[in-house]
Write a protein that holds these residues in place. Structure first.
Motif, PDB file in Angstrom:
ATOM      1  N   UNK A   1       2.292 -13.786  -4.237  1.00  0.00           N
ATOM      2  CA  UNK A   1       1.180 -13.371  -3.373  1.00  0.00           C
ATOM      3  C   UNK A   1       0.015 -12.835  -4.194  1.00  0.00           C
ATOM      4  N   UNK A   2       0.323 -12.062  -5.231  1.00  0.00           N
ATOM      5  CA  UNK A   2      -0.733 -11.508  -6.086  1.00  0.00           C
ATOM      6  C   UNK A   2      -1.486 -12.623  -6.804  1.00  0.00           C
ATOM      7  N   UNK A   3      -0.762 -13.583  -7.338  1.00  0.00           N
ATOM      8  CA  UNK A   3      -1.416 -14.701  -8.018  1.00  0.00           C
ATOM      9  C   UNK A   3      -2.262 -15.522  -7.054  1.00  0.00           C
ATOM     10  N   UNK A   4      -1.742 -15.791  -5.869  1.00  0.00           N
ATOM     11  CA  UNK A   4      -2.500 -16.559  -4.874  1.00  0.00           C
ATOM     12  C   UNK A   4      -3.772 -15.809  -4.482  1.00  0.00           C
ATOM     13  N   UNK A   5      -3.669 -14.508  -4.329  1.00  0.00           N
ATOM     14  CA  UNK A   5      -4.824 -13.677  -4.005  1.00  0.00           C
ATOM     15  C   UNK A   5      -5.896 -13.803  -5.080  1.00  0.00           C
TER      16      UNK A   5
ATOM     17  N   UNK B   1      -4.103  -5.680   1.114  1.00  0.00           N
ATOM     18  CA  UNK B   1      -2.696  -5.310   1.046  1.00  0.00           C
ATOM     19  C   UNK B   1      -2.419  -3.816   1.214  1.00  0.00           C
ATOM     20  N   UNK B   2      -3.472  -3.010   1.332  1.00  0.00           N
ATOM     21  CA  UNK B   2      -3.295  -1.564   1.476  1.00  0.00           C
ATOM     22  C   UNK B   2      -3.022  -1.161   2.910  1.00  0.00           C
ATOM     23  N   UNK B   3      -3.019   0.126   3.154  1.00  0.00           N
ATOM     24  CA  UNK B   3      -2.702   0.680   4.477  1.00  0.00           C
ATOM     25  C   UNK B   3      -3.623   0.154   5.575  1.00  0.00           C
ATOM     26  N   UNK B   4      -4.890  -0.063   5.247  1.00  0.00           N
ATOM     27  CA  UNK B   4      -5.852  -0.529   6.245  1.00  0.00           C
ATOM     28  C   UNK B   4      -5.626  -1.984   6.639  1.00  0.00           C
ATOM     29  N   UNK B   5      -4.752  -2.686   5.925  1.00  0.00           N
ATOM     30  CA  UNK B   5      -4.482  -4.097   6.217  1.00  0.00           C
ATOM     31  C   UNK B   5      -3.544  -4.260   7.411  1.00  0.00           C
TER      32      UNK B   5
ATOM     33  N   UNK C   1      -0.430  -6.786   7.609  1.00  0.00           N
ATOM     34  CA  UNK C   1      -0.511  -7.552   6.360  1.00  0.00           C
ATOM     35  C   UNK C   1      -0.325  -6.653   5.131  1.00  0.00           C
ATOM     36  N   UNK C   2      -0.233  -5.347   5.333  1.00  0.00           N
ATOM     37  CA  UNK C   2      -0.072  -4.425   4.211  1.00  0.00           C
ATOM     38  C   UNK C   2       1.185  -4.789   3.417  1.00  0.00           C
ATOM     39  N   UNK C   3       1.057  -4.749   2.120  1.00  0.00           N
ATOM     40  CA  UNK C   3       2.182  -5.082   1.247  1.00  0.00           C
ATOM     41  C   UNK C   3       2.060  -4.252  -0.029  1.00  0.00           C
TER      42      UNK C   3
END
Length: 99
Positions: free
Chosen positions: A26-30, A62-66, A69-71
């Motif tokens: 997911x990080x790489x795709x982002x 990916x943070x709390x505001x997501x 979707x947060x991860x």
């Protein structure tokens, strides 16, 4: 019963590795998506500003505001990759499971 315990231990380790691999993917795709969409902007920014922009977007995605979707695992991978001295070219494989 020891065989059952060993199997459970092995499955736990495998599950941890799969979670880490998922976070890395997911990080790489982002990062690839942002590089495609904002290549010109990234080329104009110096390294610290580019890292800050990428981290701001990572927190939004990916943070709390997501929301759902947060991860936090993906956010941790990106935070590690975007620290001073690191580059987005190599993202280290996480070694510990988050609790």
């Amino acid at each position: 019963m020891p065989h059952h315990s060993n199997l459970n231990d092995a499955l736990t380790v495998l599950d941890d590795k799969l979670r880490s691999l998922s976070a890395l993917t997911k990080a790489n795709a982002f990062l690839v998506d942002i590089m495609r969409e904002d290549r010109a902007l990234l080329e104009e920014l110096d390294a610290p500003a580019a890292r800050a922009m990428l981290m701001d977007r990572a927190c939004a995605a990916f943070g709390e505001k997501a929301g759902e979707a947060a991860d936090p695992d993906v956010l941790e991978v990106l935070a590690t990759a975007l620290t001073e001295g690191q580059t987005a070219e190599i993202i280290p494989f996480p070694t510990e499971r988050r609790h």
